[in-house]
Each structure stands twice: as structure tokens, then as C-alpha cells.
Design a protein around this motif. Structure first.
Motif, PDB file in Angstrom:
ATOM      1  N   VAL A  25       0.834  -1.206   0.000  1.00  0.00           N
ATOM      2  CA  VAL A  25       0.000   0.000   0.000  1.00  0.00           C
ATOM      3  C   VAL A  25       0.867   1.254   0.000  1.00  0.00           C
ATOM      4  O   VAL A  25       0.626   2.198  -0.778  1.00  0.00           O
ATOM      5  CB  VAL A  25      -0.940   0.007   1.220  1.00  0.00           C
ATOM      6  N   GLY A  68      -3.298   0.774  -3.512  1.00  0.00           N
ATOM      7  CA  GLY A  68      -2.588   2.004  -3.187  1.00  0.00           C
ATOM      8  C   GLY A  68      -2.282   2.845  -4.411  1.00  0.00           C
ATOM      9  O   GLY A  68      -2.409   4.075  -4.392  1.00  0.00           O
ATOM     10  N   TYR A  71      -5.440   4.525  -5.903  1.00  0.00           N
ATOM     11  CA  TYR A  71      -5.790   5.681  -5.067  1.00  0.00           C
ATOM     12  C   TYR A  71      -4.770   6.805  -5.222  1.00  0.00           C
ATOM     13  O   TYR A  71      -5.123   7.985  -5.343  1.00  0.00           O
ATOM     14  CB  TYR A  71      -5.875   5.257  -3.596  1.00  0.00           C
ATOM     15  N   MET A 368      -5.072   1.218   3.144  1.00  0.00           N
ATOM     16  CA  MET A 368      -5.047   2.357   2.227  1.00  0.00           C
ATOM     17  C   MET A 368      -5.681   3.587   2.874  1.00  0.00           C
ATOM     18  O   MET A 368      -5.184   4.710   2.725  1.00  0.00           O
ATOM     19  CB  MET A 368      -5.784   2.016   0.936  1.00  0.00           C
TER      20      MET A 368
END
Length: 498
Positions: A25, A68, A71, A368
Motif C-alpha cells: 500500500v 494504493g 488511489y 489504504m
């Protein structure tokens, strides 16, 4: 079944799996935030490092990187108006305007929470739908598996939008490369050119690292030489309020459902999900006139939908072995490197590992959220890391990853060759995913095609007398024709586009 679920959860929550997930992440946020580093590069680089791990630990790291990175793309999209990943392109419609208004922290917090909600929503759908779909696919035999592999290969067309001919050329090269080595039936040598290192075929890991990591390094080095760099964004003090969250509750759910549904459909793409969710949020908004001027609702829609695609895309990957985009294609390679064949039998032969992957995906979204809320405080520092510092580290990882799997210097040559080939393909607008997808799916298609003909004593009717195989092959033909039609239509609108 209950015991398998408990064992899977416990394996995903072991200390080693949690540390691997956390590492994935954290690295994923960095790879997603910096335009020079991509989500595909991150996953490809991580595969060699996870080779010696237990399967659940390995996929904890890979899923952490996946979530990760998807995002992380929103960080630069919001702060400096440059999307770190394709999935964050729609976030640029609102993010820079909020930053200009002094609300960057509020926008980043909303993106983080929305990504978490979308990821958890899709994870729940994954856990609910995947076992049912796998059970339905248990009746598949050689003709059906061949049809599924063909359907996966037709995704090549949709992954080459706007460059269909070039995509098909890439796929043909991938099909040829997959035939190097021993014939799976007769054990005859094929296309080895009497080179001993090719007798066992090309190892997938160095090919992955070369195509998706080294090639991007060369592109980034080119930008560094040209002096291209990101400006440092500013983080405001005002954060997200409870009213911001409660006011977007319906928006979160609607956008997450859109992202999950589009993720399940192979080759639809995360970009389609984010822009569709954005348009639906605007259509249902009480203040549609605010969209495009820094509207928090827009970020809630785009970020919840793009992370929801992750869980949706894992459903066809795990149950049918059909990847929906480049990252899940790389994940398909990771499964095969671990000695696992994705498909309905995976749920029967390795149920603990499957439920461990489910639990690892949920854990990755929780981590996350935690890492994201911490990262946004210093996100402007992440975007300021120069490519000249990062690229030597990435090159070292490429060399280590390419060598470590087989301890072979020949694999380092493979990394270098495919890195150069990937760079030239990028510069000439040849898409990379078709080459990889063809390399992965060709052995599956060939083996099941020959097995089906062996069963039917060379009677090709076996492929259209099976209702399931006939439907899947028909769907493959539809996808191919639709892609050709779309490409022809786009070329008429823009004759200069090749």
C-alpha cells in the motif's frame, strides 16, 4: 467451507501478510502519485520480490500495491493538475479548482475516504459473487476453457482503442513469443533458434519487468533530460467535515456500484467507470452548476468508482482467468508464477488461498485509508521527489527482480531487450497490454484447443455444439466487431489518427 474461510482470514491477518500488505500500500501510493511511476510498473516490479513468499503473503503485497496505486493517482491530480494514473483523469475535473480555492486538504481527504468506501463495496461484491460464478463455471471442459481464452484474447482489441492494427500486431508478437520452447503436447523444440536459454521458453517475470518497468524508466529519463518536472503543491489546513461525508452517502453507494459493475465487465476500463460515475453524480446533484468549479461531490464520485473497479476486475480474473485491464493481466501472470491456474478449479483446489486473497483485499483497503490519511499531510513532498533520484532505484529493482527468479544472467538480457522494445512501442504508439495478454493466454488457448480436438477426434463441431462455448465465442466475435467498428468510426472523425 467455514473452516476454509477462517483459515484464509487468519493467513491474510498473519504478521508477515500484514507487513507485506502495508509495504504494498505504501509503495503503491508513491507509485500512483508520481506520473513517472505507474501502477502497472509497481505491480510488475513487486512480482519478483514476492516470488519466495507464501501465496497469500505475495498477493497481500500485490493487492496492496494495486489498491494504493489506483488511489495514489488522485494526489497529483488534485495538487498539481497532473494525474498520476489514468484512473485519476476524471478527478482533475474538480481537484485543481479546489486546490486553487485553498481546499486541497479537504479534497484529498474526500478522495481517500471515497476510495476506501469504493474498495470495501467492491470487496463485499467480490466475496459474494466470485464463489457463485466459480461454482457455475465448474461444468467447463476443454471447449469452454478454449472459448474463455479466446474471449480474453479479443480483449486485445478493446485494449487497443484508437490503435487497433498496432494492437493486433503487438498481440501477434506476443503469440509468437509464447510458442518459444517445448511444444506442450509433442515436446518438440519450437522457435528456440538453437539457443539453450530459450529451451524452456521466455520467463514471464523478466518480460513483465522489462515491458512495464524498464520501458517507463527510459520514458522518465527522457523527461528528466528535457527538464520536465512537477511543481510542489500546497496543502491547506481545512479538512473534511462529517457533513461532507453524510451528504455524499448516496453518491458513494451509487458510484461504487457503477465502478464494481464496470470492473466486472472485461476490457471496459477504469476511465469509463470514473467518467460515468461523475456524469451520474452531476445528473443527480442538487447543484449541477457547481461541477467543474471545484465540487466535492465530483471527487467523491470519481474516487469511489475507480477503486471499486479493483474488486470488480478481480471477479472475472479469479473465476474465469480473464483479465479486464493491464494490471489484472499482470496479476494473472503473478498467479501462474505462483503455480496457480485462475478459474473455477482454483476455488476447489485452493479454497484457503482464495479466501485469503479476499481477506487481503479488504485489509489492503483498510490500510489504504490509514496510510492515505497520513500521506495527504505530506503529499506535497511526495510530488516533489525528482525523477533523477527515483529512476536509479527503479533500475536497480528491475535488475534484481529480473535476475532473482531464475538466478540467470540471460534474464537480465531479457529485461534489457524488452525494456528497449517497450520504450520503442510507447514512442510509436504500439500498446503494451496486447503483447503481454497474448503471451499469457496463448498456452491456455492452445492446450485446450488441442485437448478438445483430441476428445472429439478432430471434429471441430465440438466448439459450436457446446452451448456455453458457442455463446462465449459469439460474444468474442461481437467484441471484436464492435472494436473494429469503433476504430473505423473514430478514424473517420479524425483522419490523422492511426
Amino acid at each position: 467451507m467455514f473452516a476454509n474461510i477462517i483459515d484464509g482470514i487468519m493467513s491474510a491477518l498473519s504478521l508477515s501478510a500484514l507487513l507485506a500488505n502495508l509495504m504494498g500500500v505504501a509503495l503503491g501510493i508513491i507509485f500512483g502519485a508520481l506520473p513517472g511511476l505507474t501502477a502497472a510498473m509497481g505491480v510488475a516490479l513487486l512480482i519478483p520480490l514476492t516470488f519466495g513468499m507464501a501465496p497469500v503473503d505475495a498477493f497481500s503485497a500485490l493487492l496492496g500495491m494495486y489498491c494504493g496505486a489506483i488511489y495514489g493517482g488522485c494526489i497529483t491530480a488534485i495538487l498539481v493538475g497532473t494525474p498520476g494514473t489514468v484512473s485519476a483523469a476524471a478527478t482533475m475535473l474538480e481537484g485543481p479548482a479546489l486546490t486553487a480555492r485553498g481546499e486541497s486538504r479537504r479534497a484529498l481527504d474526500m478522495a481517500t475516504v471515497a476510495s476506501f468506501i469504493g474498495g470495501i463495496f467492491s470487496a463485499l461484491v467480490l466475496v459474494s459473487v466470485a464463489p457463485l460464478l466459480a461454482r457455475a463455471a465448474m461444468s467447463f471442459s476443454a471447449p469452454e476453457y478454449f472459448a474463455v481464452a479466446v474471449f480474453g484474447l479479443t480483449i486485445v482489441a478493446s485494449l487497443s482503442s484508437g490503435h487497433l492494427i498496432k494492437g493486433l500486431v503487438s498481440a501477434c508478437v506476443g503469440l509468437f513469443l509464447a510458442t518459444i520452447g517445448l511444444d506442450p503436447v509433442t515436446s518438440d523444440m519450437r522457435n528456440t533458434f538453437n539457443i539453450p536459454d530459450l529451451f524452456n521458453g521466455l520467463s514471464l517475470v523478466p518480460v513483465l519487468v522489462g515491458l512495464f518497468a524498464m520501458s517507463q524508466v527510459l520514458v522518465t529519463v527522457e523527461d528528466v533530460i528535457r527538464g520536465v518536472s512537477l511543481k510542489e503543491g500546497k496543502i491547506s489546513r481545512r479538512g473534511l467535515s462529517l457533513k461532507d461525508l453524510t451528504g455524499n452517502a448516496v453518491n458513494f453507494l451509487r458510484s461504487s456500484a457503477i465502478g464494481t459493475a464496470i470492473g466486472i465487465i472485461p476490457a471496459t476500463g477504469v476511465s469509463a467507470a470514473t467518467f460515468f460515475a461523475y456524469s451520474e453524480a452531476k445528473r443527480h446533484s442538487k447543484t449541477p452548476e457547481m461541477y467543474g468549479k471545484g465540487c466535492l461531490e465530483g471527487i467523491a464520485a470519481t474516487e469511489s468508482s475507480n477503486n471499486a473497479v479493483c474488486g470488480g476486475a478481480l471477479i472475472p480474473l479469479l473465476t474465469l482467468g480473464v483479465p479486464g485491464d493491464i494490471i489484472t493481466a499482470i496479476m494473472l501472470g503473478a498467479l501462474m508464477i505462483q503455480g496457480l491456474t485462475p478459474g473455477p478449479l482454483l476455488f476447489v483446489e485452493h479454497p484457503v488461498m482464495v479466501y485469503g486473497i479476499f481477506a487481503a483485499f479488504i485489509t489492503a483497503n483498510v490500510l489504504m485509508l490509514v496510510c492515505g490519511l497520513i500521506a495527504v499531510r505530506g503529499a506535497n513532498k511526495i510530488t516533489a521527489i525528482p525523477g533523477g533520484v527515483l529512476m536509479p532505484i527503479v533500475v536497480t529493482l528491475c535488475a534484481v527482480g529480473g535476475f532473482a527468479v531464475n538466478n540467470s544472467t540471460f534474464d537480465l538480457l531479457v529485461v534489457a531487450v524488452f525494456g528497449t522494445v517497450g520504450y520503442l512501442m510507447i514512442k510509436c504508439d504500439f500498446p503494451l497490454p496486447p503483447l503481454l495478454l497474448a503471451m499469457i493466454l496463448e498456452p491456455i488457448a492452445e492446450a485446450n484447443f488441442r485437448r478438445a480436438l483430441s476428445i472429439s477426434q478432430n471434429d471441430y463441431a465440438i466448439f459450436y455444439t457446446s452451448p456455453v462455448a458457442c455463446i462465449i465465442l459469439g460474444l468474442s466475435l461481437f467484441v471484436l466487431i464492435k472494436s473494429v467498428w469503433n476504430d473505423l468510426r473514430d478514424s473517420r472523425k479524425n483522419p490523422s489518427k492511426s
